[in-house]
Design an enzyme around this catalytic site. Structure first.
Site, mmCIF file in Angstrom:
data_model
loop_
_atom_site.group_PDB
_atom_site.id
_atom_site.type_symbol
_atom_site.label_atom_id
_atom_site.label_comp_id
_atom_site.label_asym_id
_atom_site.label_seq_id
_atom_site.Cartn_x
_atom_site.Cartn_y
_atom_site.Cartn_z
ATOM 1 N N GLU A 1 1.664 -0.569 -5.041
ATOM 2 C CA GLU A 1 0.705 0.486 -5.343
ATOM 3 C C GLU A 1 1.521 1.773 -5.287
ATOM 4 O O GLU A 1 1.724 2.364 -4.235
ATOM 5 C CB GLU A 1 -0.432 0.558 -4.314
ATOM 6 C CG GLU A 1 -1.477 1.576 -4.746
ATOM 7 C CD GLU A 1 -2.156 2.315 -3.602
ATOM 8 O OE1 GLU A 1 -3.244 2.845 -3.825
ATOM 9 O OE2 GLU A 1 -1.600 2.402 -2.493
ATOM 10 N N ASP B 1 0.842 -1.198 0.000
ATOM 11 C CA ASP B 1 0.000 0.000 0.000
ATOM 12 C C ASP B 1 0.881 1.253 0.000
ATOM 13 O O ASP B 1 1.868 1.329 0.733
ATOM 14 C CB ASP B 1 -0.843 -0.041 1.291
ATOM 15 C CG ASP B 1 -1.932 0.997 1.325
ATOM 16 O OD1 ASP B 1 -2.798 0.966 0.451
ATOM 17 O OD2 ASP B 1 -1.922 1.838 2.241
HETATM 18 C C1 BGC Z 1 -5.661 2.220 -0.275
HETATM 19 C C2 BGC Z 1 -6.798 3.016 0.270
HETATM 20 C C3 BGC Z 1 -6.404 3.534 1.635
HETATM 21 C C4 BGC Z 1 -5.080 4.310 1.567
HETATM 22 C C5 BGC Z 1 -4.485 4.507 2.916
HETATM 23 C C6 BGC Z 1 -4.569 3.240 -0.452
HETATM 24 O O1 BGC Z 1 -3.582 2.761 -1.146
HETATM 25 O O2 BGC Z 1 -5.942 1.613 -1.509
HETATM 26 O O3 BGC Z 1 -7.973 2.265 0.336
HETATM 27 O O4 BGC Z 1 -7.397 4.396 2.113
HETATM 28 O O5 BGC Z 1 -4.127 3.610 0.831
HETATM 29 O O6 BGC Z 1 -3.969 3.308 3.407
#
Ligand code: BGC
Length: 512
Positions: free
Chosen positions: A259, A193
Site C-alpha cells: 500500500e 500497510d
Molecule cells: C489503512 C488504514 C489505517 C492506516 C493506518 C492505512 O493504510 O488502510 O485503514 O487507518 O493505514 O494504519
C-alpha cells in the site's frame, strides 16, 4: 482476483456483534463459489482497536475479539483446502501506544535504547514546546504529541499509533521475525500497510502556497509537496529488498503487496523492482470520478507507468478506507448500474483486481447517525464507518445473519438491506451477486489469458472502448446509447444490449 475481508464486519460466529476469524472460516465456500482466488484479511492482531486493528499490540497473535491463533491456523488450512490463498495485513509503520515497547520507551526516558525504537525528539522554541517539525498527521491533527518529560513522539496517523524508528536495527529484526512467524504458518503473502511511510527525514515539509492538508480518507500523501520528507523516501526500498529475500526463501508463490501512495504513478515502479514487491496498489481508478476521460487516463497512465518495469498492474474500486464506489457514482438505481459497469470494465484489464467485501452485493456507503460514528480519521464526521457496516447474509431484519440470533452488529445495518442479503440475491436473475459471479467466471475464461496489451479503440465522447486479444470492452459513461460492433456478447453489466450500449452500462464482446 483478491477479495478484501474486513474481519470486524464480515461474519460473526461467536455472537458478540463483531466479526471474527471463525465467521470468516464458515464463509470460505461462499468466496470460493463467488470465484475469488485469494483473500486479503485486514488486521486481526491484539489491539485496543483505536484504529480498528491498525494499532497493533502484538504482531504474532490474534485479538480475542477475533478468536485465537489456532482459529487463524484453522482459517489458513480451510482456505487452502477450498483453493483460496491468504494474504494478511502487516503494519510496520507504527504500533499501538499500548504496545509494550511504547510503555518501555516512556518509562526509560530520553536518550534510552527503548525510546530509540520510536521517533522521539525534543521540541523547538525556548521551552521546547513547539513540535520538532511542522508535519500534520494523516488523521488531521499535528503529527507530534508531547509526553510528560517534555519530549515529543511522532505519529503519522492517530495519536495512539506512534511511528516506529526504521533506522533502528532492532525494529528491522523484529519485523523479519514477524514475517517468518506468519510464513511458517502458511500465509501466502502480506499487504504492507503504509509501505511508503517507513522512513522519514525529520525536517519541515515545504508546503506550496495555499496548501491545506489532505482531508480525503481515500488519499494518503501530500499532493504537490516537493521532496516530501514524510513520504516515499528512497531508503524505504532497502527494507523491502530485505523482506523480498525472506519471502522468496519460502516454498510456493508467496507475495508482497504494497500500500504505497506516490505522487505519480511512475513512482510506484520503485516499489515494483524485481527484488522488492510483487504488486502495489494503484489507486487511480478509485480516485477517478464517473468519467470516461478520468477512467481512460487512469488506465493509460497506469499501463504507461508500469510498462518499462513489466510489473503487474493492480486495480481497485473500493476498500475499507474509501466511500464505496456505488455511492461515489451517484444516487439511486443509476449509481448501482454505474458501479457494476465500472467493475466489469476493471475486470477486463490485465493484472490483478481487488474487490472489497460487500461490493458483490451492491452495498451502498451508509450515512451513520452521529452517535454511531467511530472512525478516528473523522471523529464527528462520517469518516470510513460507512463502508465498514457488517455484511447482510440472510433474513429480513438486522443483523441479517451477520451474527447468530438477534445480537446487533457493532455498526447498525440499514433495514433496507433485506433485499441485498446474500440469500436474497442468490439465484435471482440480474442480482448484483449473480452478476459478480458471472463476471468473475468470464474474467477467468476470457480476460486472464487475453494477452497483456490494451489497445484503445475510437469511441464517441463519454465512451471507453478497448481491446485485449479477441475481447472488446465498452463502457458508456455518456448520456446517449452508443452503437456496438458485431460479435458475441460475453457479459454485460445491465440489460443485454441488442445493437446499442445504454448509458451507465458496460459490455464485453468477442470479435473476430
Ligand atoms: C489503512 C488504514 C489505517 C492506516 C493506518 C492505512 O493504510 O488502510 O485503514 O487507518 O493505514 O494504519
Amino acid at each position: 482476483m483478491t477479495y478484501q475481508i474486513y474481519p470486524r464486519s464480515f461474519a460473526d460466529a461467536d455472537g458478540d456483534g463483531t466479526g471474527d476469524l471463525a465467521g470468516i472460516t464458515s464463509r470460505l465456500e461462499y468466496l470460493a463459489d463467488l470465484g475469488v482466488d485469494a483473500i486479503w484479511l485486514s488486521p486481526f492482531y491484539p489491539s485496543p482497536q483505536s484504529d480498528y486493528g491498525y494499532d497493533v499490540v502484538d504482531n504474532r497473535d490474534v485479538d480475542p475479539l477475533f478468536g485465537s491463533l489456532s482459529d487463524a491456523e484453522h482459517l489458513l488450512e480451510r482456505a487452502h483446502q477450498v483453493g483460496l490463498r491468504v494474504i494478511i495485513d502487516l503494519i510496520p509503520n507504527h504500533t499501538s501506544s499500548a504496545h509494550p515497547w511504547f510503555a518501555e520507551a516512556l518509562a526509560a526516558g530520553p536518550g534510552s535504547a527503548e525510546r530509540d525504537r520510536y521517533i522521539f525528539r525534543d521540541g523547538r522554541g525556548p521551552d521546547g514546546d513547539e513540535p520538532p517539525t511542522n508535519w500534520r498527521s494523516v488523521f488531521g491533527s499535528g503529527a507530534w504529541t508531547r509526553v510528560e518529560d517534555g519530549q515529543w513522539y511522532l505519529h503519522m496517523f492517530d495519536q495512539e499509533e506512534p511511528d516506529l524508528n526504521w533506522r533502528n536495527p532492532e525494529v528491522a529484526e523484529e519485523f523479519r521475525s514477524v514475517l517468518r512467524f506468519w510464513l511458517d504458518r502458511g500465509v501466502d503473502g502480506f499487504r504492507v500497510d503504509v509501505a511508503h511511510g517507513l522512513m522519514k527525514d525529520l525536517r519541515d515539509q515545504k508546503v506550496p502556497e495555499g496548501y491545506s492538508p489532505n482531508s480525503d480518507p481515500a488519499v494518503m500523501y501530500d499532493a504537490g509537496v516537493e521532496d516530501d520528507p514524510m513520504w516515499d523516501r528512497p531508503e524505504v526500498h532497502d527494507v523491502y529488498r530485505d523482506w523480498h529475500k525472506i519471502v522468496a526463501a519460502y516454498p510456493g508463490d508467496r507475495m508482497l503487496l504494497a500500500e504505497a501512495w506516490t505522487q505519480w504513478p511512475a513512482d510506484l515502479r520503485g516499489y515494483l523492482r524485481t527484488d522488492e514487491f510483487d504488486q502495489a496498489f494503484n489507486f487511480l481508478w478509485l480516485q477517478s470520478k464517473w468519467s470516461a476521460v478520468e477512467f481512460t487516463e487512469a488506465i493509460m497512465s497506469t499501463l504507461q507507468a508500469l510498462e518499462p518495469s513489466r510489473a503487474w498492474p493492480t486495480w481497485v474500486l473500493s476498500n475499507h478506507d474509501a466511500v464505496r464506489h456505488r455511492t461515489r457514482y451517484g444516487d439511486g438505481p443509476q449509481a448501482l448500474a454505474r458501479a457494476r459497469a465500472a467493475t466489469l470494465t476493471m475486470l477486463a484489464l490485465p493484472g490483478s483486481a481487488y474487490l472489497y467485501q460487500g461490493e458483490e452485493l451492491g452495498l451502498p456507503h451508509v450515512e451513520l447517525p452521529p452517535e454511531h460514528q467511530q472512525d478516528p480519521w473523522a471523529k464527528g464526521g462520517n469518516g470510513r464507518d460507512g463502508c465498514r457496516v457488517p455484511l447482510p447474509w440472510s433474513g429480513d431484519a438486522p443483523p441479517f445473519g451477520f451474527s447468530p440470533g438477534d445480537q446487533q452488529p457493532w455498526l447498525p445495518q440499514p433495514v433496507q438491506w433485506a433485499d441485498l442479503t446474500v440469500a436474497a440475491q442468490t439465484g435471482r436473475p440480474g442480482s448484483t451477486l449473480e452478476f459478480y459471479r458471472a463476471a468473475l467466471a468470464a474474467r477467468r475464461r476470457y480476460a486472464r489469458g487475453a494477452g497483456g496489451e490494451v489497445r484503445f479503440l475510437d469511441a464517441p465522447d463519454g465512451v471507453i472502448a478497448f481491446r485485449r486479444g479477441r475481447l472488446s470492452v465498452f463502457l458508456n459513461c455518456g448520456t446517449a446509447p452508443t452503437p456496438l460492433p458485431d460479435g458475441d456478447v460475453v457479459i454485460c453489466s445491465g440489460e443485454r444490449p441488442v445493437s446499442d450500449l445504454a448509458p451507465d452500462d458496460a459490455v464485453w464482446i468477442l470479435t473476430g
